[in-house]
Design a protein around this motif. Structure first.
Motif, PDB file in Angstrom:
ATOM      1  N   LEU A  58      40.508  38.828  35.834  1.00  0.00           N
ATOM      2  CA  LEU A  58      41.309  37.628  35.618  1.00  0.00           C
ATOM      3  C   LEU A  58      40.601  36.737  34.599  1.00  0.00           C
ATOM      4  N   GLU A  59      41.319  36.335  33.580  1.00  0.00           N
ATOM      5  CA  GLU A  59      40.774  35.446  32.565  1.00  0.00           C
ATOM      6  C   GLU A  59      41.632  34.196  32.524  1.00  0.00           C
ATOM      7  N   ALA A  60      40.992  33.062  32.739  1.00  0.00           N
ATOM      8  CA  ALA A  60      41.695  31.785  32.730  1.00  0.00           C
ATOM      9  C   ALA A  60      40.966  30.833  31.798  1.00  0.00           C
TER      10      ALA A  60
ATOM     11  N   ASP B 110      49.830  39.149  32.470  1.00  0.00           N
ATOM     12  CA  ASP B 110      50.663  40.284  32.062  1.00  0.00           C
ATOM     13  C   ASP B 110      50.210  41.591  32.705  1.00  0.00           C
ATOM     14  N   ASP B 111      48.965  41.663  33.155  1.00  0.00           N
ATOM     15  CA  ASP B 111      48.427  42.883  33.762  1.00  0.00           C
ATOM     16  C   ASP B 111      48.813  43.034  35.227  1.00  0.00           C
ATOM     17  N   LEU B 112      49.331  41.991  35.854  1.00  0.00           N
ATOM     18  CA  LEU B 112      49.583  42.018  37.300  1.00  0.00           C
ATOM     19  C   LEU B 112      50.646  43.020  37.732  1.00  0.00           C
ATOM     20  N   PRO B 113      51.792  43.174  37.040  1.00  0.00           N
ATOM     21  CA  PRO B 113      52.771  44.183  37.497  1.00  0.00           C
ATOM     22  C   PRO B 113      52.208  45.606  37.488  1.00  0.00           C
ATOM     23  N   GLY B 114      51.446  45.935  36.475  1.00  0.00           N
ATOM     24  CA  GLY B 114      50.820  47.256  36.438  1.00  0.00           C
ATOM     25  C   GLY B 114      49.766  47.427  37.520  1.00  0.00           C
ATOM     26  N   PHE B 115      49.057  46.352  37.825  1.00  0.00           N
ATOM     27  CA  PHE B 115      48.022  46.410  38.859  1.00  0.00           C
ATOM     28  C   PHE B 115      48.630  46.669  40.224  1.00  0.00           C
ATOM     29  N   ILE B 116      49.729  45.991  40.565  1.00  0.00           N
ATOM     30  CA  ILE B 116      50.326  46.219  41.887  1.00  0.00           C
ATOM     31  C   ILE B 116      50.985  47.592  41.962  1.00  0.00           C
ATOM     32  N   ALA B 117      51.478  48.108  40.849  1.00  0.00           N
ATOM     33  CA  ALA B 117      52.083  49.446  40.857  1.00  0.00           C
ATOM     34  C   ALA B 117      51.003  50.522  41.032  1.00  0.00           C
ATOM     35  N   ARG B 118      49.855  50.364  40.389  1.00  0.00           N
ATOM     36  CA  ARG B 118      48.770  51.347  40.497  1.00  0.00           C
ATOM     37  C   ARG B 118      48.175  51.415  41.893  1.00  0.00           C
ATOM     38  N   ASN B 119      48.120  50.295  42.589  1.00  0.00           N
ATOM     39  CA  ASN B 119      47.432  50.237  43.876  1.00  0.00           C
ATOM     40  C   ASN B 119      48.359  50.250  45.079  1.00  0.00           C
TER      41      ASN B 119
ATOM     42  N   VAL C   2      48.333  35.012  42.615  1.00  0.00           N
ATOM     43  CA  VAL C   2      47.056  34.594  42.029  1.00  0.00           C
ATOM     44  C   VAL C   2      47.100  33.088  41.833  1.00  0.00           C
ATOM     45  N   THR C   3      46.072  32.410  42.336  1.00  0.00           N
ATOM     46  CA  THR C   3      45.939  30.967  42.108  1.00  0.00           C
ATOM     47  C   THR C   3      44.595  30.707  41.445  1.00  0.00           C
ATOM     48  N   VAL C   4      44.597  29.763  40.518  1.00  0.00           N
ATOM     49  CA  VAL C   4      43.375  29.335  39.854  1.00  0.00           C
ATOM     50  C   VAL C   4      43.359  27.813  39.899  1.00  0.00           C
TER      51      VAL C   4
END
Length: 132
Positions: free
Chosen positions: A51-53, A66-75, A82-84
């Protein structure tokens, strides 16, 4: 057991007693260990999530959403939140939710440094909740 003249145990009797206690404790720990099931932590794949903020003019921005949909599909997750937040610098926080958050929720939080205005780095609190 044989007691000496003063009524105390000798060395051999003390060693025998100690070994009996150790044997009983080992049998107990062995029976407890055999009933424990080892399961994986459902949020272990979060270590792969980078995560980069940053904070621009007092507003927290998550740059890697933008990486989150792919991350949930892979796992195999059904959703991720995600909260920052930046304590003591800004009262608002950044939150993004991808997918459905209904089901078993598992949360992990950690701190990290994010770049801010003026070239300085400030501490941010990341919070990630995944739904299985």
């Amino acid at each position: 057991m044989r007691f000496g003249r003063r009524g105390d145990m000798g060395f051999m009797e003390a060693m025998l007693s100690m070994m009996a206690v150790v044997l009983v404790l080992m049998a107990y720990l062995g029976s407890v260990a055999s009933t424990i099931t080892v399961t994986g932590d459902p949020v272990d794949p979060l270590e792969d999530l980078s995560l980069e903020a940053s904070m621009v003019e007092g507003t927290v921005i998550l740059e890697s959403s933008d990486d989150l949909p792919g991350f949930i599909a892979r796992n195999g997750y059904s959703g991720i939140c995600v909260t920052v937040s930046v304590p003591f610098f800004s009262s608002d926080y950044y939150e993004v939710i991808v997918g459905s958050m209904e089901g078993d929720l598992h949360t992990r939080s950690w701190t990290g440094l994010i770049p801010a205005d003026g070239g300085r780095s400030i501490v941010a609190v990341y919070g990630v909740t995944v739904c299985r």
